[in-house]
Design a protein around this motif. Structure first.
Motif, PDB file in Angstrom:
ATOM      1  N   VAL A   1       0.840  -1.203   0.000  1.00  0.00           N
ATOM      2  CA  VAL A   1       0.000   0.000   0.000  1.00  0.00           C
ATOM      3  C   VAL A   1       0.874   1.251   0.000  1.00  0.00           C
ATOM      4  CG1 VAL A   1      -1.641   1.359   1.384  1.00  0.00           C
ATOM      5  CG2 VAL A   1      -2.018  -1.091   1.024  1.00  0.00           C
ATOM      6  N   HIS A   2       1.921   1.273   0.821  1.00  0.00           N
ATOM      7  CA  HIS A   2       2.807   2.434   0.873  1.00  0.00           C
ATOM      8  C   HIS A   2       3.623   2.565  -0.407  1.00  0.00           C
ATOM      9  CE1 HIS A   2       1.719   3.621   4.877  1.00  0.00           C
ATOM     10  NE2 HIS A   2       1.965   2.408   5.339  1.00  0.00           N
ATOM     11  N   GLY A   3       3.721   1.484  -1.178  1.00  0.00           N
ATOM     12  CA  GLY A   3       4.382   1.533  -2.477  1.00  0.00           C
ATOM     13  C   GLY A   3       3.482   2.112  -3.556  1.00  0.00           C
ATOM     14  N   GLY A   4       2.211   2.393  -3.213  1.00  0.00           N
ATOM     15  CA  GLY A   4       1.297   3.020  -4.156  1.00  0.00           C
ATOM     16  C   GLY A   4       0.326   2.080  -4.834  1.00  0.00           C
ATOM     17  N   TYR A   5       0.245   0.839  -4.387  1.00  0.00           N
ATOM     18  CA  TYR A   5      -0.614  -0.158  -5.017  1.00  0.00           C
ATOM     19  C   TYR A   5      -1.810  -0.482  -4.132  1.00  0.00           C
ATOM     20  CZ  TYR A   5       3.440  -0.654  -7.966  1.00  0.00           C
ATOM     21  OH  TYR A   5       4.474  -0.390  -8.818  1.00  0.00           O
ATOM     22  N   PRO A   6      -2.838  -1.106  -4.712  1.00  0.00           N
ATOM     23  CA  PRO A   6      -3.964  -1.566  -3.888  1.00  0.00           C
ATOM     24  C   PRO A   6      -3.480  -2.616  -2.889  1.00  0.00           C
ATOM     25  CG  PRO A   6      -4.517  -1.653  -6.224  1.00  0.00           C
ATOM     26  CD  PRO A   6      -3.049  -1.358  -6.135  1.00  0.00           C
ATOM     27  N   PRO A   7      -4.205  -2.802  -1.801  1.00  0.00           N
ATOM     28  CA  PRO A   7      -3.782  -3.764  -0.777  1.00  0.00           C
ATOM     29  C   PRO A   7      -3.571  -5.173  -1.342  1.00  0.00           C
ATOM     30  CG  PRO A   7      -5.648  -2.491  -0.006  1.00  0.00           C
ATOM     31  CD  PRO A   7      -5.461  -2.150  -1.457  1.00  0.00           C
ATOM     32  N   LEU A   8      -2.530  -5.814  -0.893  1.00  0.00           N
ATOM     33  CA  LEU A   8      -2.254  -7.204  -1.226  1.00  0.00           C
ATOM     34  C   LEU A   8      -2.559  -8.022   0.029  1.00  0.00           C
ATOM     35  CD1 LEU A   8      -1.076  -9.485  -2.999  1.00  0.00           C
ATOM     36  CD2 LEU A   8       1.155  -8.927  -2.040  1.00  0.00           C
ATOM     37  N   LEU A   9      -3.572  -8.856  -0.067  1.00  0.00           N
ATOM     38  CA  LEU A   9      -3.939  -9.713   1.059  1.00  0.00           C
ATOM     39  C   LEU A   9      -3.533 -11.139   0.712  1.00  0.00           C
ATOM     40  CD1 LEU A   9      -7.464  -8.240   1.853  1.00  0.00           C
ATOM     41  CD2 LEU A   9      -5.301  -7.788   3.017  1.00  0.00           C
ATOM     42  N   LEU A  10      -2.475 -11.600   1.320  1.00  0.00           N
ATOM     43  CA  LEU A  10      -2.009 -12.962   1.073  1.00  0.00           C
ATOM     44  C   LEU A  10      -3.002 -13.954   1.651  1.00  0.00           C
ATOM     45  CD1 LEU A  10       1.770 -12.559   1.975  1.00  0.00           C
ATOM     46  CD2 LEU A  10       0.752 -12.632  -0.301  1.00  0.00           C
ATOM     47  N   ASP A  11      -3.293 -14.998   0.891  1.00  0.00           N
ATOM     48  CA  ASP A  11      -4.183 -16.052   1.366  1.00  0.00           C
ATOM     49  C   ASP A  11      -3.532 -16.796   2.531  1.00  0.00           C
ATOM     50  OD1 ASP A  11      -6.120 -15.527  -0.550  1.00  0.00           O
ATOM     51  OD2 ASP A  11      -5.275 -16.955  -1.989  1.00  0.00           O
ATOM     52  N   PRO A  12      -4.348 -17.361   3.425  1.00  0.00           N
ATOM     53  CA  PRO A  12      -3.779 -18.193   4.495  1.00  0.00           C
ATOM     54  C   PRO A  12      -2.945 -19.330   3.890  1.00  0.00           C
ATOM     55  CG  PRO A  12      -6.079 -17.749   4.926  1.00  0.00           C
ATOM     56  CD  PRO A  12      -5.800 -17.248   3.534  1.00  0.00           C
ATOM     57  N   ILE A  13      -1.950 -19.747   4.641  1.00  0.00           N
ATOM     58  CA  ILE A  13      -1.022 -20.774   4.173  1.00  0.00           C
ATOM     59  C   ILE A  13      -1.310 -22.078   4.899  1.00  0.00           C
ATOM     60  CG2 ILE A  13       1.404 -21.438   4.080  1.00  0.00           C
ATOM     61  CD1 ILE A  13       2.020 -18.421   3.917  1.00  0.00           C
ATOM     62  N   ASP A  14      -1.303 -23.163   4.148  1.00  0.00           N
ATOM     63  CA  ASP A  14      -1.468 -24.498   4.718  1.00  0.00           C
ATOM     64  C   ASP A  14      -0.091 -25.000   5.156  1.00  0.00           C
ATOM     65  OD1 ASP A  14      -2.031 -27.086   5.399  1.00  0.00           O
ATOM     66  OD2 ASP A  14      -2.874 -27.651   3.448  1.00  0.00           O
ATOM     67  N   PHE A  15       0.279 -24.686   6.396  1.00  0.00           N
ATOM     68  CA  PHE A  15       1.594 -25.072   6.894  1.00  0.00           C
ATOM     69  C   PHE A  15       1.714 -26.580   7.089  1.00  0.00           C
ATOM     70  CE2 PHE A  15       1.584 -20.549   8.033  1.00  0.00           C
ATOM     71  CZ  PHE A  15       2.798 -20.189   7.473  1.00  0.00           C
ATOM     72  N   VAL A  16       0.602 -27.273   7.273  1.00  0.00           N
ATOM     73  CA  VAL A  16       0.637 -28.742   7.379  1.00  0.00           C
ATOM     74  C   VAL A  16       1.122 -29.324   6.056  1.00  0.00           C
ATOM     75  CG1 VAL A  16      -0.748 -30.834   7.696  1.00  0.00           C
ATOM     76  CG2 VAL A  16      -1.157 -28.837   9.146  1.00  0.00           C
ATOM     77  N   SER A  17       0.547 -28.870   4.955  1.00  0.00           N
ATOM     78  CA  SER A  17       0.944 -29.350   3.637  1.00  0.00           C
ATOM     79  C   SER A  17       2.397 -28.985   3.336  1.00  0.00           C
ATOM     80  CB  SER A  17       0.022 -28.760   2.571  1.00  0.00           C
ATOM     81  OG  SER A  17       0.436 -29.143   1.293  1.00  0.00           O
ATOM     82  N   LEU A  18       2.796 -27.773   3.691  1.00  0.00           N
ATOM     83  CA  LEU A  18       4.177 -27.336   3.488  1.00  0.00           C
ATOM     84  C   LEU A  18       5.141 -28.232   4.257  1.00  0.00           C
ATOM     85  CD1 LEU A  18       5.528 -24.939   1.958  1.00  0.00           C
ATOM     86  CD2 LEU A  18       5.486 -23.708   4.114  1.00  0.00           C
ATOM     87  N   TYR A  19       4.791 -28.566   5.497  1.00  0.00           N
ATOM     88  CA  TYR A  19       5.619 -29.456   6.323  1.00  0.00           C
ATOM     89  C   TYR A  19       5.682 -30.854   5.714  1.00  0.00           C
ATOM     90  CZ  TYR A  19       7.036 -32.351  10.288  1.00  0.00           C
ATOM     91  OH  TYR A  19       7.674 -33.259  11.093  1.00  0.00           O
ATOM     92  N   GLN A  20       4.545 -31.375   5.267  1.00  0.00           N
ATOM     93  CA  GLN A  20       4.518 -32.713   4.671  1.00  0.00           C
ATOM     94  C   GLN A  20       5.374 -32.767   3.414  1.00  0.00           C
ATOM     95  OE1 GLN A  20       0.257 -33.155   4.315  1.00  0.00           O
ATOM     96  NE2 GLN A  20       0.090 -34.208   6.291  1.00  0.00           N
ATOM     97  N   GLN A  21       5.350 -31.716   2.601  1.00  0.00           N
ATOM     98  CA  GLN A  21       6.187 -31.659   1.405  1.00  0.00           C
ATOM     99  C   GLN A  21       7.658 -31.658   1.779  1.00  0.00           C
ATOM    100  OE1 GLN A  21       5.003 -28.191  -0.815  1.00  0.00           O
ATOM    101  NE2 GLN A  21       2.938 -28.966  -1.172  1.00  0.00           N
ATOM    102  N   LYS A  22       8.007 -30.915   2.827  1.00  0.00           N
ATOM    103  CA  LYS A  22       9.405 -30.839   3.261  1.00  0.00           C
ATOM    104  C   LYS A  22       9.886 -32.194   3.780  1.00  0.00           C
ATOM    105  CE  LYS A  22      12.329 -27.355   5.197  1.00  0.00           C
ATOM    106  NZ  LYS A  22      12.353 -26.018   5.740  1.00  0.00           N
ATOM    107  N   VAL A  23       9.051 -32.874   4.555  1.00  0.00           N
ATOM    108  CA  VAL A  23       9.404 -34.202   5.080  1.00  0.00           C
ATOM    109  C   VAL A  23       9.577 -35.188   3.926  1.00  0.00           C
ATOM    110  CG1 VAL A  23       8.528 -36.166   6.409  1.00  0.00           C
ATOM    111  CG2 VAL A  23       8.401 -33.864   7.367  1.00  0.00           C
ATOM    112  N   ALA A  24       8.646 -35.166   2.964  1.00  0.00           N
ATOM    113  CA  ALA A  24       8.733 -36.070   1.814  1.00  0.00           C
ATOM    114  C   ALA A  24       9.996 -35.799   1.001  1.00  0.00           C
ATOM    115  CB  ALA A  24       7.488 -35.928   0.941  1.00  0.00           C
ATOM    116  N   SER A  25      10.342 -34.539   0.835  1.00  0.00           N
ATOM    117  CA  SER A  25      11.547 -34.175   0.093  1.00  0.00           C
ATOM    118  C   SER A  25      12.802 -34.663   0.814  1.00  0.00           C
ATOM    119  CB  SER A  25      11.595 -32.672  -0.083  1.00  0.00           C
ATOM    120  OG  SER A  25      12.813 -32.276  -0.656  1.00  0.00           O
ATOM    121  N   MET A  26      12.826 -34.529   2.134  1.00  0.00           N
ATOM    122  CA  MET A  26      13.985 -34.985   2.917  1.00  0.00           C
ATOM    123  C   MET A  26      14.095 -36.499   2.868  1.00  0.00           C
ATOM    124  SD  MET A  26      13.734 -32.307   6.113  1.00  0.00           S
ATOM    125  CE  MET A  26      14.782 -33.257   7.164  1.00  0.00           C
ATOM    126  N   GLN A  27      12.976 -37.219   2.909  1.00  0.00           N
ATOM    127  CA  GLN A  27      12.998 -38.684   2.850  1.00  0.00           C
ATOM    128  C   GLN A  27      13.463 -39.151   1.477  1.00  0.00           C
ATOM    129  OE1 GLN A  27       9.026 -39.735   4.056  1.00  0.00           O
ATOM    130  NE2 GLN A  27       9.562 -39.756   6.239  1.00  0.00           N
TER     131      GLN A  27
END
Length: 163
Positions: free
Chosen positions: A130-156
């Motif tokens: 907004v301070h950069g002169g653009y309309p508000p950017l509202l980031l969608d909620p993040i599925d941290f469970v899915s992100l964690y599962q992807q990280k575990v699968a990648s490490m395995q």
């Protein structure tokens, strides 16, 4: 505050017996907002830009019960091949986790702790846009469970298998 006595006159703080997670601190470790084509980019016809966001979570032990968790958010908005704005935020917190079984620490650190940090990081990015002169950017909620599962699968997948 709960206190216990051991027959004497001195009072001692009671140790927590159940699991506990406490936020000790939250802070911006690094933040960058770029508006490379302003003011030209601000005067363009209003069209919906392409916005891409990358998210990463890391944690490290500071002591047996205290951990730093970092939430890294990188994003860019483009319109017709031109960058409107970009941001790079490293937002972190220090958490105290007590009386938690060792096998439960990774999911708490990689799911619950970033879930607590995300609303604050989202607000920082939204305000910068907004301070950069653009309309508000509202980031969608993040599925941290899915992100964690992807990280575990990648490490395995990276671990060598033994016969």
């Amino acid at each position: 505050m709960a206190t216990t006595t051991n027959g004497g006159d001195e009072a001692h703080p009671a140790q927590p017996t159940g699991p506990s997670l406490n936020v000790l601190a939250q802070y911006v470790k690094d933040f960058s907002f770029e508006n490379p084509n302003a003011p030209r980019s601000l005067m363009q016809a209003p069209k919906q830009p392409q916005i891409g966001v990358q998210i990463n979570v890391n944690s490290q032990a500071m002591s047996a019960t205290e951990f730093e968790v970092e939430l890294k958010l990188e994003g860019k908005a483009e319109l017709d091949g031109n960058t409107l704005f970009g941001f790079d935020l490293l937002y972190a917190g220090v958490f105290r986790l007590q009386n938690i079984p060792q096998e439960n620490l990774p999911p708490l650190l990689m799911i619950e702790c970033p879930r607590l940090l995300f609303p604050f990081a989202r607000e920082i990015i939204g305000n910068a846009v907004v301070h950069g002169g653009y309309p508000p950017l509202l980031l969608d909620p993040i599925d941290f469970v899915s992100l964690y599962q992807q990280k575990v699968a990648s490490m395995q997948a990276q671990q060598p298998t033994t016969a």
